[in-house]
Design a protein around this motif. Structure first.
Motif, PDB file in Angstrom:
ATOM      1  N   LEU A 244       0.824  -1.202   0.000  1.00 26.65           N
ATOM      2  CA  LEU A 244       0.000   0.000   0.000  1.00 26.65           C
ATOM      3  C   LEU A 244       0.859   1.253   0.000  1.00 26.65           C
ATOM      4  O   LEU A 244       1.733   1.412   0.853  1.00 26.65           O
ATOM      5  N   GLU A 245       0.616   2.147  -0.950  1.00 28.05           N
ATOM      6  CA  GLU A 245       1.243   3.465  -0.965  1.00 28.05           C
ATOM      7  C   GLU A 245       0.107   4.459  -0.843  1.00 28.05           C
ATOM      8  O   GLU A 245      -0.691   4.637  -1.763  1.00 28.05           O
ATOM      9  N   LEU A 246      -0.007   5.109   0.331  1.00 27.55           N
ATOM     10  CA  LEU A 246      -1.226   5.815   0.695  1.00 27.55           C
ATOM     11  C   LEU A 246      -0.991   7.319   0.875  1.00 27.55           C
ATOM     12  O   LEU A 246      -0.182   7.912   0.194  1.00 27.55           O
ATOM     13  N   GLY A 247      -1.738   7.916   1.806  1.00 24.99           N
ATOM     14  CA  GLY A 247      -1.720   9.353   1.962  1.00 24.99           C
ATOM     15  C   GLY A 247      -0.475   9.879   2.650  1.00 24.99           C
ATOM     16  O   GLY A 247       0.380   9.125   3.112  1.00 24.99           O
ATOM     17  N   ALA A 248      -0.409  11.220   2.745  1.00 18.23           N
ATOM     18  CA  ALA A 248       0.763  11.839   3.358  1.00 18.23           C
ATOM     19  C   ALA A 248       0.442  13.265   3.780  1.00 18.23           C
ATOM     20  O   ALA A 248      -0.530  13.867   3.318  1.00 18.23           O
ATOM     21  N   LYS A 249       1.252  13.781   4.675  1.00 20.61           N
ATOM     22  CA  LYS A 249       1.207  15.187   5.071  1.00 20.61           C
ATOM     23  C   LYS A 249       2.633  15.592   5.395  1.00 20.61           C
ATOM     24  O   LYS A 249       2.995  15.873   6.542  1.00 20.61           O
ATOM     25  N   SER A 250       3.465  15.594   4.375  1.00 21.06           N
ATOM     26  CA  SER A 250       4.912  15.675   4.558  1.00 21.06           C
ATOM     27  C   SER A 250       5.365  17.061   4.993  1.00 21.06           C
ATOM     28  O   SER A 250       4.830  18.085   4.558  1.00 21.06           O
ATOM     29  N   ALA A 251       6.388  17.066   5.858  1.00 21.18           N
ATOM     30  CA  ALA A 251       6.926  18.308   6.400  1.00 21.18           C
ATOM     31  C   ALA A 251       8.197  18.724   5.668  1.00 21.18           C
ATOM     32  O   ALA A 251       9.032  17.891   5.327  1.00 21.18           O
ATOM     33  N   ASN A 252       8.326  20.018   5.451  1.00 17.25           N
ATOM     34  CA  ASN A 252       9.525  20.626   4.887  1.00 17.25           C
ATOM     35  C   ASN A 252      10.147  21.476   5.980  1.00 17.25           C
ATOM     36  O   ASN A 252       9.629  22.543   6.320  1.00 17.25           O
ATOM     37  N   ILE A 253      11.240  21.007   6.570  1.00 17.18           N
ATOM     38  CA  ILE A 253      11.864  21.710   7.686  1.00 17.18           C
ATOM     39  C   ILE A 253      13.002  22.562   7.159  1.00 17.18           C
ATOM     40  O   ILE A 253      13.997  22.039   6.636  1.00 17.18           O
ATOM     41  N   ILE A 254      12.861  23.872   7.287  1.00 18.87           N
ATOM     42  CA  ILE A 254      13.897  24.805   6.876  1.00 18.87           C
ATOM     43  C   ILE A 254      14.665  25.200   8.141  1.00 18.87           C
ATOM     44  O   ILE A 254      14.152  25.943   8.990  1.00 18.87           O
ATOM     45  N   LEU A 255      15.867  24.668   8.291  1.00 19.61           N
ATOM     46  CA  LEU A 255      16.667  24.938   9.481  1.00 19.61           C
ATOM     47  C   LEU A 255      17.187  26.385   9.456  1.00 19.61           C
ATOM     48  O   LEU A 255      17.284  27.000   8.383  1.00 19.61           O
ATOM     49  N   PRO A 256      17.520  26.944  10.620  1.00 18.68           N
ATOM     50  CA  PRO A 256      17.859  28.375  10.686  1.00 18.68           C
ATOM     51  C   PRO A 256      19.012  28.808   9.798  1.00 18.68           C
ATOM     52  O   PRO A 256      19.079  29.971   9.376  1.00 18.68           O
ATOM     53  N   ASP A 257      19.941  27.895   9.499  1.00 21.96           N
ATOM     54  CA  ASP A 257      21.103  28.287   8.696  1.00 21.96           C
ATOM     55  C   ASP A 257      20.888  28.132   7.194  1.00 21.96           C
ATOM     56  O   ASP A 257      21.782  28.394   6.398  1.00 21.96           O
ATOM     57  N   ALA A 258      19.707  27.713   6.782  1.00 24.44           N
ATOM     58  CA  ALA A 258      19.444  27.472   5.355  1.00 24.44           C
ATOM     59  C   ALA A 258      19.324  28.784   4.592  1.00 24.44           C
ATOM     60  O   ALA A 258      19.032  29.845   5.163  1.00 24.44           O
ATOM     61  N   ASP A 259      19.508  28.705   3.283  1.00 22.27           N
ATOM     62  CA  ASP A 259      19.221  29.823   2.387  1.00 22.27           C
ATOM     63  C   ASP A 259      17.701  29.928   2.299  1.00 22.27           C
ATOM     64  O   ASP A 259      17.055  29.162   1.591  1.00 22.27           O
ATOM     65  N   LEU A 260      17.127  30.882   3.044  1.00 24.59           N
ATOM     66  CA  LEU A 260      15.678  30.946   3.198  1.00 24.59           C
ATOM     67  C   LEU A 260      14.966  31.160   1.868  1.00 24.59           C
ATOM     68  O   LEU A 260      13.983  30.479   1.561  1.00 24.59           O
TER      69      LEU A 260
END
Length: 483
Positions: A244-260
């Motif tokens: 089964l490949e089902l639903g999702a609610k994936s998170a994108n975490i932008i850490l403080p040191d990232a190129d915003l």
């Protein structure tokens, strides 16, 4: 208007047993563009019988023989790539450029990957005094969705055929036309009769008939978690394997040191691609509170600069969603988000300017979303992104993992080492580091209620194999002792 009257069963085109049909609607024009027969349980029985009869011969073919057929399947997809792209654009609204690059390009690449894999994969492994023989599971029911219709079909069918399984395919009733193109290619390459069978139809009829069928050994399903649970319940009666490949609610975490700026633009583009109808979309954007308001402004700018329009136009980046019912569902989530107190930054339920015909949803950005809100927990499957602030990395990790789902995700950081360390702690089956794209050889699948099993690459092949242990006698004693 195109009219398909037949199914593809046992190596031949044959008429449906009944008169039930489904209509295929172009979501950009709202016009019916085709009618397709809807399979009954009787049609499913015929397809499964053909697959069962073909299994002994196909399962005994060598990897080299199966590779030759997959090479021809790959070539057939290449030759009809333009037609595939145009068909997917017409039946589900993917913009023309996306259809050419992804909707046609991915199945071509996946078919080739399984042909190449058969050159090196070992179906037998000797370990000490036993031999592990990896054998095909058997007859596979492949039940596929409408969002990446041919890619999802080929990801299952090519892997199953490579493993030596036979297949009965039931594509989504929303987007069945691409599956007919595949069946035409299969017919042209003279795959042995019964190895591949096509029975389009409604999930509650044809789909359930496949799932409960005693001669189906495995169900490979991609779709909603609700439908996946139903399949699991029905399949339990015959103890068949279920992937089964089902639903999702994936998170994108932008850490403080990232190129915003870069991270936010990539994140918004990821969600809006395919009109948000992507199970791996990074729909929850988590940003450190010190950079949060700047991220909200960047997300607003990115969403509002995205070109929404006719999917046949080369300039279009976001087309309609796939159906009227789905448009209404996405809009209901937007209403719910506003009602629960989220800040609507851009977008909303009104159609984009000048697009009164077609199932369009405006690219929508919410801010100040809290973890208890519906739009933070449920899969919307549309061009809607929610922004959530976090206090520190532990807080970000807690928010990201606070989900019933665990399919995908992303981490952005100036340090790849830091991003990877954070990604290791996420409860999800895939994580994209600093915008890395999908690798078709890496395992694709999720944790928790995002499903079980994997697709693509070696892991995808092994989903359709089962190990048999041959216990061998120990070597006879020589009577000598070690020096």
């Amino acid at each position: 208007m195109l009219e398909h009257k037949n199914f593809y069963i046992d190596g031949a085109w044959c008429q449906a047993s009944g008169d039930e049909t489904t209509e295929v609607v172009n979501p950009a024009t709202e016009q019916v563009i085709a009618t397709v027969p809807a399979a009954s349980a009787k049609d499913v029985d015929a397809a499964v019988a053909a697959a069962r009869a073909a299994l002994p011969g196909w399962s005994r073919t060598t990897p080299a023989e199966r590779k030759a057929f997959l090479d021809r399947l790959h070539q057939g997809l290449v030759e009809r790539a333009d037609e595939i792209a145009a068909t997917v654009t017409a039946e589900m609204g993917a913009p023309r450029q996306l259809s050419a690059r992804v909707q046609a390009g991915l199945p071509i690449a996946v078919a080739e990957s399984y042909a190449r894999l058969l050159e090196t994969y070992e179906f037998e492994e000797r370990i000490a005094t036993y031999l592990v023989v990896k054998e095909p599971v058997g007859v596979v029911a492949a039940i596929t969705p409408w969002n990446y219709p041919l890619h999802q079909v080929v990801a299952k069918v090519a892997a199953a055929l490579a493993a030596g399984c036979t297949v009965v395919l039931k594509p989504s009733e929303v987007t069945p036309l691409n599956a007919y193109l595949l069946a035409e290619i299969v017919d042209a390459i003279e795959l042995p009769a019964g190895v591949f069978n096509l029975v389009p139809g409604i999930g509650s009829v044809a789909g359930e008939a496949l799932v409960v069928h005693p001669d189906v050994d495995m169900v490979s399903f991609t779709g909603s978690t609700r439908a996946g649970k139903r399949i699991g319940e029905l399949a339990a009666a015959t103890v068949k394997k279920v992937a089964l490949e089902l639903g999702a609610k994936s998170a994108n975490i932008i850490l403080p040191d990232a190129d915003l700026d870069s991270a936010v633009r990539d994140g918004v583009a990821n969600v809006l691609s395919n009109s948000g109808q992507t199970c791996t979309a990074w729909t929850r954007m988590l940003v450190h509170r010190d950079s949060y308001e700047r991220a909200v402004e960047l997300a607003k700018e990115a969403a509002e600069s995205t070109v929404v329009g006719d999917p046949a136009d080369e300039r279009t980046q976001v087309g309609p969603v796939a159906s009227a019912a789905h448009r209404n569902r996405v809009r209901a989530y937007i209403v719910d988000g506003v009602g629960q107190g989220a800040r609507l930054v851009t977008g909303g339920v009104e159609p984009p300017a000048g697009l009164l015909t077609g199932y369009y949803v405006r690219p929508t950005v919410f801010a100040d979303v809290t973890e208890d809100m519906t739009i933070a927990q449920e899969e919307i499957f549309g061009p809607v992104i929610v922004l959530m602030p976090y206090a520190d990395e532990e807080d970000a990790l807690r928010i990201a993992n606070n989900s019933l789902y665990g399919l995908s995700g992303a981490v952005f950081s100036a340090s790849e080492e830091r991003a990877v360390a954070f990604a290791r702690r996420l409860d999800t089956g895939m994580v994209h580091i600093n915008g890395a794209r999908l690798n078709l050889l890496a395992p694709f699948g999720g944790y928790k209620q995002s499903g079980n099993g994997r697709e693509l690459g070696v892991h995808g092949l092994e989903e359709f194999l089962q190990p048999k242990a041959l216990q061998l006698p120990a070597p006879a004693a020589t009577g000598r002792t070690a020096p």
